[in-house]
Scaffold this motif. Structure first.
Motif, PDB file in Angstrom:
ATOM      1  N   GLY A 162       0.799  -1.214   0.000  1.00  0.00           N
ATOM      2  CA  GLY A 162       0.000   0.000   0.000  1.00  0.00           C
ATOM      3  C   GLY A 162       0.835   1.269   0.000  1.00  0.00           C
ATOM      4  O   GLY A 162       0.305   2.366   0.169  1.00  0.00           O
ATOM      5  N   ARG A 163       2.138   1.108  -0.222  1.00  0.00           N
ATOM      6  CA  ARG A 163       3.029   2.266  -0.278  1.00  0.00           C
ATOM      7  C   ARG A 163       3.623   2.419  -1.680  1.00  0.00           C
ATOM      8  O   ARG A 163       3.695   1.466  -2.450  1.00  0.00           O
ATOM      9  CB  ARG A 163       4.184   2.126   0.715  1.00  0.00           C
ATOM     10  N   ASP A 220      -3.785   1.508  -3.575  1.00  0.00           N
ATOM     11  CA  ASP A 220      -5.103   1.585  -2.939  1.00  0.00           C
ATOM     12  C   ASP A 220      -5.696   0.213  -2.605  1.00  0.00           C
ATOM     13  O   ASP A 220      -6.717   0.141  -1.906  1.00  0.00           O
ATOM     14  CB  ASP A 220      -6.079   2.343  -3.853  1.00  0.00           C
ATOM     15  N   ILE A 221      -5.072  -0.867  -3.077  1.00  0.00           N
ATOM     16  CA  ILE A 221      -5.625  -2.207  -2.817  1.00  0.00           C
ATOM     17  C   ILE A 221      -5.516  -2.562  -1.335  1.00  0.00           C
ATOM     18  O   ILE A 221      -6.491  -3.019  -0.712  1.00  0.00           O
ATOM     19  CB  ILE A 221      -4.914  -3.257  -3.684  1.00  0.00           C
ATOM     20  N   VAL A 222      -4.349  -2.380  -0.743  1.00  0.00           N
ATOM     21  CA  VAL A 222      -4.178  -2.732   0.673  1.00  0.00           C
ATOM     22  C   VAL A 222      -5.135  -1.949   1.568  1.00  0.00           C
ATOM     23  O   VAL A 222      -5.846  -2.545   2.394  1.00  0.00           O
ATOM     24  CB  VAL A 222      -2.712  -2.546   1.119  1.00  0.00           C
ATOM     25  N   GLY A 228      -1.740   4.733  -0.027  1.00  0.00           N
ATOM     26  CA  GLY A 228      -2.964   4.594  -0.804  1.00  0.00           C
ATOM     27  C   GLY A 228      -4.200   4.971  -0.011  1.00  0.00           C
ATOM     28  O   GLY A 228      -4.150   5.245   1.194  1.00  0.00           O
ATOM     29  N   LYS A 229      -5.331   4.969  -0.717  1.00  0.00           N
ATOM     30  CA  LYS A 229      -6.617   5.272  -0.105  1.00  0.00           C
ATOM     31  C   LYS A 229      -7.625   4.190  -0.468  1.00  0.00           C
ATOM     32  O   LYS A 229      -7.574   3.607  -1.536  1.00  0.00           O
ATOM     33  CB  LYS A 229      -7.128   6.639  -0.581  1.00  0.00           C
ATOM     34  N   SER A 230      -8.548   3.945   0.441  1.00  0.00           N
ATOM     35  CA  SER A 230      -9.537   2.896   0.222  1.00  0.00           C
ATOM     36  C   SER A 230     -10.437   3.233  -0.970  1.00  0.00           C
ATOM     37  O   SER A 230     -10.876   4.379  -1.146  1.00  0.00           O
ATOM     38  CB  SER A 230     -10.404   2.698   1.469  1.00  0.00           C
ATOM     39  N   MET A 231     -10.727   2.210  -1.761  1.00  0.00           N
ATOM     40  CA  MET A 231     -11.648   2.329  -2.883  1.00  0.00           C
ATOM     41  C   MET A 231     -13.049   1.859  -2.517  1.00  0.00           C
ATOM     42  O   MET A 231     -13.935   1.823  -3.370  1.00  0.00           O
ATOM     43  CB  MET A 231     -11.146   1.477  -4.057  1.00  0.00           C
ATOM     44  N   LYS A 242      -8.654  10.321  -4.726  1.00  0.00           N
ATOM     45  CA  LYS A 242      -7.223  10.526  -4.976  1.00  0.00           C
ATOM     46  C   LYS A 242      -7.011  11.952  -5.462  1.00  0.00           C
ATOM     47  O   LYS A 242      -7.657  12.399  -6.408  1.00  0.00           O
ATOM     48  CB  LYS A 242      -6.708   9.555  -6.032  1.00  0.00           C
ATOM     49  N   GLY A 243      -6.081  12.643  -4.874  1.00  0.00           N
ATOM     50  CA  GLY A 243      -5.799  13.996  -5.320  1.00  0.00           C
ATOM     51  C   GLY A 243      -4.660  14.065  -6.311  1.00  0.00           C
ATOM     52  O   GLY A 243      -4.685  14.814  -7.282  1.00  0.00           O
TER      53      GLY A 243
END
Length: 772
Positions: free
Chosen positions: A91-92, A456-458, A483-486, A499-500
């Motif tokens: 996730g990084r 974003d997967i993790v 990452g960010k949660s989807m 996501k920005g």
């Protein structure tokens, strides 16, 4: 009561009758029912490869996942294998965790390229294992330095040391589908059968994945599992059982221009691309199909038939895995995520590739030239001669006597409607399929177009499981997940992406996505970074990156380039490094190639490709101390490489033999005299010349016993690894029936390589320490 290091909740009295026992709950009982997680990662699968993303290749089992889940049209990854895998598992961002490029390019001495994942970045397997999940990994790892993949490790970066309970697969990158270099848990093994007996690695991987799950269900049925299934498909070589290749015979004879147009129209009809999407022009260097010669068309069509058969066969094997989950009652309680590590590869070059030593080398410049071969393509006469020679081997394509890859034209078809290929930061390199199936929360048969990235997967998995990223793991502080949660996209198709900004970088190719816009450049070694030409696209209106707005929006472009540098500083991207190939030994101290002197005490396990002696670097001497009870005992002493190129040193008919395979042209040599029984020292030396010819001299107990003239010493393949006492994998020569195990005893095998030219010197441990 004595100090206790366990949170004991029973009662301890003086005697057992006065005491109350207590046992901690198993994790599956402590945490209650939780869903399983299955992540399926394809290799080099382009945006359009799957039938449900536009292709005409049959993928019914993956189609079913799409029909019963979500397809994402705006999902992105890094441009290459290992970096995506590092981000997928942690996730990084990949530079931050030490995986700037692929792991076999060595630890470069900077923290953005340690060729392994930082211990300050726990993997999803480590996180879930700590929360009671059974964790299994099957397939391609590619997250450890190649020179650590030997039978003695070090193992600290292997799957079992990074959170997986069980592992079955291959540690390196590309693998021969019929002759893979396999690892089971922490030890190397031979394939369980030969290609002639029906072996294929994808079938073997699925067999072992199912076996892991059967064991768990039989003994701990309530324990949830996480399985990371990383396929070798569809990375070259494109190989599958012959019936799958034959199924597609003639289906692509219309050529890549017409097939690309057909797939594009299928994408429009399915809604996987917006209705106003333009089909990108042919990439530079891709000829019009009608301009190919008849031999060129036939060869290229056969290569894509082999590719299609490979993908079809892979889908069938995934169908077996999914069917097992369904038959076991596990499928609907399993979060299934399917994606690819990067876009389709252009490494097959303008013509395509029949074997690892015949064609390929295909990184394209902006002008459509071959970067690795310098300016210009092969002259037309050379190209025609190659194609004519390959006509007699069309039947090998897709089988164990090939190492095929598709040409640029078909690679762009695979990335329809996008531009460029794997390793590029343009859409063809980084926009890939993503399918998510989970009946509990994921709707069926819908498409999502929010921008998301592999990091974003993790956080998505942890989010839906109700878990969080630990602040520390095994005593080491953990870097934040990037990452960010989807998960918000599951129920809201119209939600704005959370996501920005997201940067991209590979070999100096750079891009940044910010608020729906993308700035991107292709970079090549030797050009100053500040002279690279940047393009600017509004992806909200330009899916295929065909309308460059850099001239109309210069201020926006400069703002985005400035932001790229900010992100580069934030995520450890620097120093920029545009080297694409580092073929020699690592400069890291303690690697197995220090001094290029190798000494083995058989029997030993198979030596994986980048751990085996680097004979390709120059001249060498191979010496074996052998013992035979009789002169009838024979067999291989040392085999290096594969049927594409290599060396085999062996005893046959009581003669010392050496076969030198240079690009599939085998020179066979025999000693002048027979060998004595008992203890014997046998040697072979190579002395090469500036014109690449050479002479091998054979020695028996120190006495010269024959010479062998080698027309071309440069064609030893680096794939296939090496064996001592047998030729277990793809056979180097046809002079014997492999594996041709040596019937006597090899006490010692010693190899010394004298490199041609100067190699980078590994640092001593003291120098490494002093340099920080």
């Amino acid at each position: 009561m004595p100090d206790q290091f366990e949170d004991f909740q029973g009662q301890v009295g003086v005697t057992i009758d006065e005491s109350e026992p207590w046992w901690p709950l198993l994790p599956e009982h402590e945490h209650g029912p939780r869903p399983n997680v299955l992540i399926i990662l394809f290799d080099d699968m382009g945006f359009a490869h799957l039938n449900c993303y536009g292709s005409t290749i049959d993928t019914p089992n993956i189609n079913r996942l799409a029909d019963e889940g979500l397809r994402y049209s705006n999902f992105h990854v890094t441009p290459l294998c290992s970096p995506t895998r590092a981000s997928l598992m942690t996730g990084r961002n990949h530079h931050a965790v030490g995986m700037r490029t692929i792991a076999n390019f060595h630890d470069t001495g900077f923290t953005n390229m340690r060729a392994s994942v930082s211990k300050h970045s726990a993997t999803l397997a480590e996180m879930l294992q700590a929360r009671g999940y059974a964790t299994y990994m099957v397939g391609k790892w590619h997250l450890s330095p190649a020179e650590e993949n030997g039978p003695a490790g070090p193992y600290e970066n292997w799957p079992l040391q990074r959170g997986f309970d069980r592992y079955y697969g291959f540690l390196s990158g590309a693998t021969d589908q019929f002759y893979p270099e396999l690892t089971h848990d922490n030890h190397h093994i031979l394939p369980p059968k030969s290609p002639e007996e029906g072996y294929h690695v994808t079938e073997d991987l699925v067999d072992n994945g199912i076996s892991f799950l059967r064991d768990k269900q039989s003994h701990r049925p309530d324990q949830p599992f996480f399985m990371y299934f990383a396929l070798g498909a569809v990375h070259e070589p494109h190989q599958s059982p012959p019936e799958y290749v034959e199924k597609y015979r003639g289906r692509f004879d219309a050529g890549w221009d017409e097939v690309r147009r057909e797939w594009y129209e299928r994408q429009l009809a399915s809604g996987i691309i917006p209705p106003d999407t333009e089909l990108a022009d042919r990439n530079p260097g891709v000829k019009r199909w009608e301009d190919l010669s008849d031999n060129g068309k036939l060869f290229a069509a056969r290569l894509f038939e082999a590719f299609a058969g490979f993908l079809d066969h892979t889908d069938a094997q995934l169908g077996r895995l999914l069917q097992h989950l369904e038959d076991s009652g596990l499928l609907d309680n399993t979060i299934v995520v399917l994606t690819s590590d990067n876009g389709a590869s252009g490494m097959g070059g303008p013509m395509g590739m029949l074997s690892i030593v015949a064609g390929g080398n295909g990184i394209s410049t902006n002008d459509g030239e071959l970067m690795l071969r310098g300016p210009g393509r092969p002259p037309a006469t050379e190209e025609a001669e190659r194609l004519e020679a390959w006509q007699s081997r069309l039947g090998d394509i897709g089988g164990p006597r090939s190492w095929t890859d598709i040409p640029w034209g078909w690679a762009q078809v695979a990335n329809t409607p996008l531009r460029w290929y794997k390793s590029d930061a343009h859409g063809g390199g980084v926009r890939v399929p993503l399918i998510v199936r989970w009946p509990e929360r994921v709707p069926q048969g819908q498409i999502r177009d929010q921008f998301h990235y592999v990091t974003d997967i993790v956080p998505t998995v942890l989010d839906v499981l109700g878990e969080s990223v630990p602040d520390s793991y095994k005593g080491l502080a953990q870097m934040p997940v990037h990452g960010k949660s989807m998960a918000y996209t599951f129920k809201d198709p119209d939600a704005e992406s959370n996501k920005g900004v997201q940067y991209f970088e590979m070999w100096g190719h750079r891009a940044i996505w910010m608020d729906g816009w993308k700035a991107v450049t292709r970079h090549f070694r030797g050009r100053p970074y500040d002279e690279d030409d940047w393009e600017l696209f509004n992806l909200a209106e330009d899916f295929s990156e065909t309308n460059n707005l850099a001239g109309q929006e210069p201020e926006r472009l400069q703002k985005m380039i400035h932001r790229w540098w900010i992100e580069a500083g934030r995520y450890n991207v620097l120093p920029l490094d545009d080297r694409t190939i580092t073929g020699g030994p690592s400069q890291r101290p303690g690697n197995p190639h220090d001094g290029l002197h190798y000494r083995y005490y058989p029997p030993t396990a198979h030596l994986h490709g980048r751990v085996s002696p680097m004979l390709q670097l120059g001249d060498w001497k191979i010496t074996a101390e052998v013992e035979r009870e009789s002169t009838d005992q024979e067999g291989v002493l040392f085999a290096h490489g594969s049927m594409a190129g290599g060396v085999s040193f062996y005893i046959q008919d009581n003669r010392l033999c050496l076969d030198f395979n240079s690009r599939e042209d085998v020179t066979v040599g025999r000693s002048d005299s027979e060998l004595p029984a008992g203890m014997t020292t046998v040697s072979a030396t190579l002395a090469s010349s500036a014109d690449k010819s050479g002479v091998v001299t054979l020695f028996v107990d120190g006495e010269e016993s024959g010479t062998i003239a080698i027309p071309d010493t440069s064609g030893i393949a680096v794939r296939g690894g090496a064996d001592i006492g047998a030729d277990h994998y793809s056979p180097t020569t046809g002079s014997y029936d492999a594996p041709f195990e040596f019937a006597g005893t090899i006490h010692v095998l010693d190899i010394r390589v004298t490199p041609k030219g100067t190699l980078p010197r590994p640092q001593t441990p003291r120098e490494a320490s002093e340099s920080g």
